[in-house]
Scaffold this active site. Structure first.
Site, PDB file in Angstrom:
ATOM      1  N   GLU A 149       0.846  -1.202   0.000  1.00 31.35           N
ATOM      2  CA  GLU A 149       0.000   0.000   0.000  1.00 31.35           C
ATOM      3  C   GLU A 149       0.869   1.236   0.000  1.00 31.35           C
ATOM      4  O   GLU A 149       1.959   1.240   0.570  1.00 31.35           O
ATOM      5  CB  GLU A 149      -0.801   0.072   1.300  1.00 31.35           C
ATOM      6  CG  GLU A 149      -1.825  -0.989   1.467  1.00 31.35           C
ATOM      7  CD  GLU A 149      -2.338  -1.036   2.900  1.00 31.35           C
ATOM      8  OE1 GLU A 149      -2.635  -2.138   3.362  1.00 31.35           O
ATOM      9  OE2 GLU A 149      -2.394   0.020   3.565  1.00 31.35           O
TER      10      GLU A 149
ATOM     11  N   CYS B 149       6.151  -7.659   7.137  1.00 31.65           N
ATOM     12  CA  CYS B 149       7.182  -7.126   8.038  1.00 31.65           C
ATOM     13  C   CYS B 149       7.641  -8.216   9.001  1.00 31.65           C
ATOM     14  O   CYS B 149       6.815  -8.884   9.620  1.00 31.65           O
ATOM     15  CB  CYS B 149       6.642  -5.932   8.813  1.00 31.65           C
ATOM     16  SG  CYS B 149       7.881  -5.231   9.914  1.00 31.65           S
TER      17      CYS B 149
ATOM     18  N   CYS C  22       0.080  -4.804  15.062  1.00 28.79           N
ATOM     19  CA  CYS C  22       0.151  -4.222  13.709  1.00 28.79           C
ATOM     20  C   CYS C  22      -0.260  -5.208  12.625  1.00 28.79           C
ATOM     21  O   CYS C  22       0.205  -6.349  12.593  1.00 28.79           O
ATOM     22  CB  CYS C  22       1.581  -3.739  13.463  1.00 28.79           C
ATOM     23  SG  CYS C  22       1.879  -3.193  11.772  1.00 28.79           S
TER      24      CYS C  22
ATOM     25  N   GLY D   2       6.229  -2.450   6.535  1.00 26.30           N
ATOM     26  CA  GLY D   2       7.619  -2.888   6.613  1.00 26.30           C
ATOM     27  C   GLY D   2       8.504  -2.055   7.517  1.00 26.30           C
ATOM     28  O   GLY D   2       8.157  -0.943   7.920  1.00 26.30           O
ATOM     29  N   GLU D   3       9.652  -2.635   7.825  1.00 26.76           N
ATOM     30  CA  GLU D   3      10.663  -1.963   8.640  1.00 26.76           C
ATOM     31  C   GLU D   3      11.806  -1.609   7.682  1.00 26.76           C
ATOM     32  O   GLU D   3      12.639  -2.456   7.325  1.00 26.76           O
ATOM     33  CB  GLU D   3      11.118  -2.918   9.766  1.00 26.76           C
ATOM     34  CG  GLU D   3      12.356  -2.506  10.514  1.00 26.76           C
ATOM     35  CD  GLU D   3      12.293  -1.123  11.134  1.00 26.76           C
ATOM     36  OE1 GLU D   3      11.315  -0.802  11.832  1.00 26.76           O
ATOM     37  OE2 GLU D   3      13.238  -0.342  10.901  1.00 26.76           O
TER      38      GLU D   3
ATOM     39  N   SER E  92      10.665   5.991   9.481  1.00 29.79           N
ATOM     40  CA  SER E  92      10.187   5.511  10.775  1.00 29.79           C
ATOM     41  C   SER E  92      10.759   4.112  11.038  1.00 29.79           C
ATOM     42  O   SER E  92      10.768   3.267  10.151  1.00 29.79           O
ATOM     43  CB  SER E  92       8.654   5.452  10.742  1.00 29.79           C
ATOM     44  OG  SER E  92       8.152   4.960  11.959  1.00 29.79           O
TER      45      SER E  92
ATOM     46  N   LEU F 179       8.627   4.101  19.664  1.00 27.09           N
ATOM     47  CA  LEU F 179       9.046   3.651  20.996  1.00 27.09           C
ATOM     48  C   LEU F 179       7.923   2.873  21.689  1.00 27.09           C
ATOM     49  O   LEU F 179       8.131   1.791  22.215  1.00 27.09           O
ATOM     50  CB  LEU F 179       9.467   4.875  21.832  1.00 27.09           C
ATOM     51  CG  LEU F 179      10.342   4.572  23.037  1.00 27.09           C
ATOM     52  CD1 LEU F 179      11.696   4.015  22.602  1.00 27.09           C
ATOM     53  CD2 LEU F 179      10.535   5.803  23.906  1.00 27.09           C
ATOM     54  N   HIS F 180       6.725   3.462  21.720  1.00 31.66           N
ATOM     55  CA  HIS F 180       5.507   2.820  22.261  1.00 31.66           C
ATOM     56  C   HIS F 180       5.541   2.460  23.740  1.00 31.66           C
ATOM     57  O   HIS F 180       4.518   2.041  24.287  1.00 31.66           O
ATOM     58  CB  HIS F 180       5.147   1.534  21.509  1.00 31.66           C
ATOM     59  CG  HIS F 180       5.076   1.683  20.041  1.00 31.66           C
ATOM     60  ND1 HIS F 180       4.563   2.789  19.417  1.00 31.66           N
ATOM     61  CD2 HIS F 180       5.475   0.850  19.040  1.00 31.66           C
ATOM     62  CE1 HIS F 180       4.643   2.630  18.116  1.00 31.66           C
ATOM     63  NE2 HIS F 180       5.182   1.483  17.862  1.00 31.66           N
TER      64      HIS F 180
ATOM     65  N   ASN G 201      -5.363   2.232  16.390  1.00 28.37           N
ATOM     66  CA  ASN G 201      -6.427   1.972  15.442  1.00 28.37           C
ATOM     67  C   ASN G 201      -6.716   0.478  15.479  1.00 28.37           C
ATOM     68  O   ASN G 201      -5.848  -0.314  15.135  1.00 28.37           O
ATOM     69  CB  ASN G 201      -5.928   2.400  14.063  1.00 28.37           C
ATOM     70  CG  ASN G 201      -7.063   2.689  13.153  1.00 28.37           C
ATOM     71  OD1 ASN G 201      -7.911   3.533  13.447  1.00 28.37           O
ATOM     72  ND2 ASN G 201      -7.108   1.979  12.063  1.00 28.37           N
TER      73      ASN G 201
ATOM     74  N   CYS H 196      -1.798   1.130   8.750  1.00 27.61           N
ATOM     75  CA  CYS H 196      -0.987   0.662   7.640  1.00 27.61           C
ATOM     76  C   CYS H 196      -1.049  -0.857   7.563  1.00 27.61           C
ATOM     77  O   CYS H 196      -1.101  -1.543   8.566  1.00 27.61           O
ATOM     78  CB  CYS H 196       0.450   1.131   7.802  1.00 27.61           C
ATOM     79  SG  CYS H 196       1.295   0.407   9.197  1.00 27.61           S
TER      80      CYS H 196
HETATM   81  N1  SAH Z   1       8.088  -0.356  10.781  1.00 27.35           N
HETATM   82  C1  SAH Z   1       8.170   1.033  11.024  1.00 27.35           C
HETATM   83  C2  SAH Z   1       7.345   1.872  10.064  1.00 27.35           C
HETATM   84  C3  SAH Z   1       6.001   1.352   9.693  1.00 27.35           C
HETATM   85  S1  SAH Z   1       4.792   1.311  10.988  1.00 27.35           S
HETATM   86  C4  SAH Z   1       7.786   1.339  12.446  1.00 27.35           C
HETATM   87  O1  SAH Z   1       7.305   0.462  13.160  1.00 27.35           O
HETATM   88  O2  SAH Z   1       8.033   2.476  12.856  1.00 27.35           O
HETATM   89  C5  SAH Z   1       4.435   3.037  11.183  1.00 27.35           C
HETATM   90  C6  SAH Z   1       3.785   3.384  12.487  1.00 27.35           C
HETATM   91  O3  SAH Z   1       2.425   2.936  12.522  1.00 27.35           O
HETATM   92  C7  SAH Z   1       4.460   2.788  13.698  1.00 27.35           C
HETATM   93  O4  SAH Z   1       4.700   3.789  14.656  1.00 27.35           O
HETATM   94  C8  SAH Z   1       3.459   1.784  14.175  1.00 27.35           C
HETATM   95  O5  SAH Z   1       3.553   1.547  15.537  1.00 27.35           O
HETATM   96  C9  SAH Z   1       2.145   2.418  13.799  1.00 27.35           C
HETATM   97  N2  SAH Z   1       1.018   1.486  13.749  1.00 27.35           N
HETATM   98  C10 SAH Z   1       0.999   0.263  13.207  1.00 27.35           C
HETATM   99  N3  SAH Z   1      -0.227  -0.295  13.347  1.00 27.35           N
HETATM  100  C11 SAH Z   1      -0.988   0.612  13.996  1.00 27.35           C
HETATM  101  C12 SAH Z   1      -2.336   0.644  14.419  1.00 27.35           C
HETATM  102  N4  SAH Z   1      -3.143  -0.372  14.210  1.00 27.35           N
HETATM  103  N5  SAH Z   1      -2.775   1.756  15.057  1.00 27.35           N
HETATM  104  C13 SAH Z   1      -1.971   2.809  15.264  1.00 27.35           C
HETATM  105  N6  SAH Z   1      -0.679   2.848  14.880  1.00 27.35           N
HETATM  106  C14 SAH Z   1      -0.187   1.748  14.256  1.00 27.35           C
HETATM  107 FE1  SF4 Z   2       6.611  -3.872  11.258  1.00 31.94          FE
HETATM  108 FE2  SF4 Z   2       6.335  -1.317  12.012  1.00 31.94          FE
HETATM  109 FE3  SF4 Z   2       4.207  -2.979  11.902  1.00 31.94          FE
HETATM  110 FE4  SF4 Z   2       6.054  -3.324  13.783  1.00 31.94          FE
HETATM  111  S1  SF4 Z   2       4.716  -1.528  13.517  1.00 31.94           S
HETATM  112  S2  SF4 Z   2       5.133  -4.951  12.514  1.00 31.94           S
HETATM  113  S3  SF4 Z   2       7.883  -2.784  12.704  1.00 31.94           S
HETATM  114  S4  SF4 Z   2       5.431  -2.291  10.187  1.00 31.94           S
END
Ligand code: SAH
Ligand code: SF4
Length: 344
Positions: free
Chosen positions: A91, A112, A119, A158-159, A188, A212-213, A287, A329
């Protein structure tokens, strides 16, 4: 494997032209289509002879991806589902802001490997890395739908730092051939420390966002499986290294999840971490994607934000836009995979 036309340098195009006995000025024309006009489809390169257009399509992935689906979500957000040359899907998201500025959110991998428990992108693990040419095609296909963006974020599926070489090539072509300012690009990461160290060596003004979360390793362990998880302390020190290398304040992304990381104590600690590391905080209310995690109540989110701000930290709160079903995403891709499995 064929090469991608997107991402080709003038040198590569000139060598190609020579090998195919095509006049050198054609290489310059192709180059101009690719980077002045962000066109990656030979059939749109109007000043090329038809035979050359066909030749390009045969010799290269040009492009390897096609727009399989365009989904309009709320607030003008548009999601493009791209089907890659091998049938896999990713996407890219087009996010318009109220002031008219446009941000593209790009994917770096199919799936990923980090597999964060909350996620959708990580749900089925990694299928494969994207090539630089494929990330550049995301950019070009996005432009064909919405025009040139103001900002780019690598926050899709993806990362990216686990696909460092191809990401670095993509960044080099964006800031070089496409003349896109590095300070308008954000990468990111989930805190993949070895990749962060490589990113520091780029020494360009790309922005960094660190997902960081959690303010401690124990809480982080509830969200991220151990195989690619690094200690908070090491992540922050790698992020500081990047800040020292590129002179940019970084962002701490914090996905707020009910009952996991949304206490006021965590908020205060997060604020203090941000202040001491000269970082900004971006809160992302979770989300929901159909697993055990939930978004905290509105008032909890507001109190959390206030608490972070009370420490003197710069904090913003991003409510994911887009229709509820497909906002996070990777959700569209997973939905499509499920449909395939069910034979729909
Ligand atoms: N892999 C990288 C970049 C892609 S994810 C990373 O983890 O930073 C991009 C962001 O979307 C991350 O901060 C991730 O924690 C957040 N994210 C993923 N799924 C989510 C969801 N369901 N609700 C809110 N944020 C989410
Ligand atoms: Fe991968 Fe980022 Fe999703 Fe974690 S939040 S699974 S690192 S895309």
């Amino acid at each position: 494997m064929k090469k991608f036309l997107s991402g080709s340098s003038l040198y590569e195009l000139t060598s190609y032209a020579k090998s195919r006995q095509i006049p050198a000025f054609r290489a310059k024309q192709i180059y101009s289509w690719l980077y002045d006009h962000a066109v990656c489809e030979p059939e749109k390169m109007k000043n090329l002879p038809a035979a050359l257009r066909l030749m390009l399509q045969e010799d290269f992935y040009a492009p390897g991806s096609r727009i399989a689906e365009r989904v309009n979500a709320a607030d003008g957000v548009e999601k493009l589902m791209l089907q890659l040359y091998d049938g896999e899907c990713i996407e890219m998201v087009i996010l318009p802001a109220a002031d008219g500025r446009i941000t593209f959110c790009l994917s770096t991998q199919v799936g990923c490997p980090v597999k964060c428990r909350f996620c959708a992108s990580g749900k089925h693990g990694l299928v494969r890395n994207l090539k630089a040419g494929e990330m550049l095609e995301e950019f070009a296909l996005g432009i064909s739908c919405a025009g040139r963006p103001d900002n780019l974020v690598f926050m899709g599926i993806g990362e990216g730092l686990l696909n460092f070489e191809e990401l670095a090539k993509t960044l080099a072509v964006l800031s070089g051939e496409f003349n896109f300012a590095p300070r308008r690009i954000t990468v990111s990461t989930s805190g993949y420390v070895p990749g962060m160290k490589q990113f520091a060596t780029l020494k360009k003004e790309y922005n960094l966002a660190v997902s960081l979360h959690a303010v401690d390793d124990e809480t982080r362990a509830k969200l991220i499986p151990p195989h690619l998880r690094y200690p908070v302390k090491e992540i922050l020190s790698a992020a500081d290294e990047i800040r020292e290398a590129n002179g940019r304040q970084y962002t701490l992304e914090y996905t707020l999840i009910a009952g996991i990381n949304d206490s006021l104590e965590a908020a205060e600690k997060l604020g203090r971490i941000a202040v001491s590391h000269h970082a900004k905080v971006n809160l992302i209310p979770y989300n929901e994607t159909g697993n055990e995690f939930c978004r905290p109540d509105k008032n909890i989110i507001a109190e959390f934000e206030q608490k972070v701000a009370s420490t003197g930290a710069r904090v913003t709160c991003r409510v994911e836009r887009g229709s509820k079903k497909t906002a996070a995403c990777g959700q569209l891709r997973v939905m499509r995979m499920q449909k395939k499995e069910e034979g729909i």
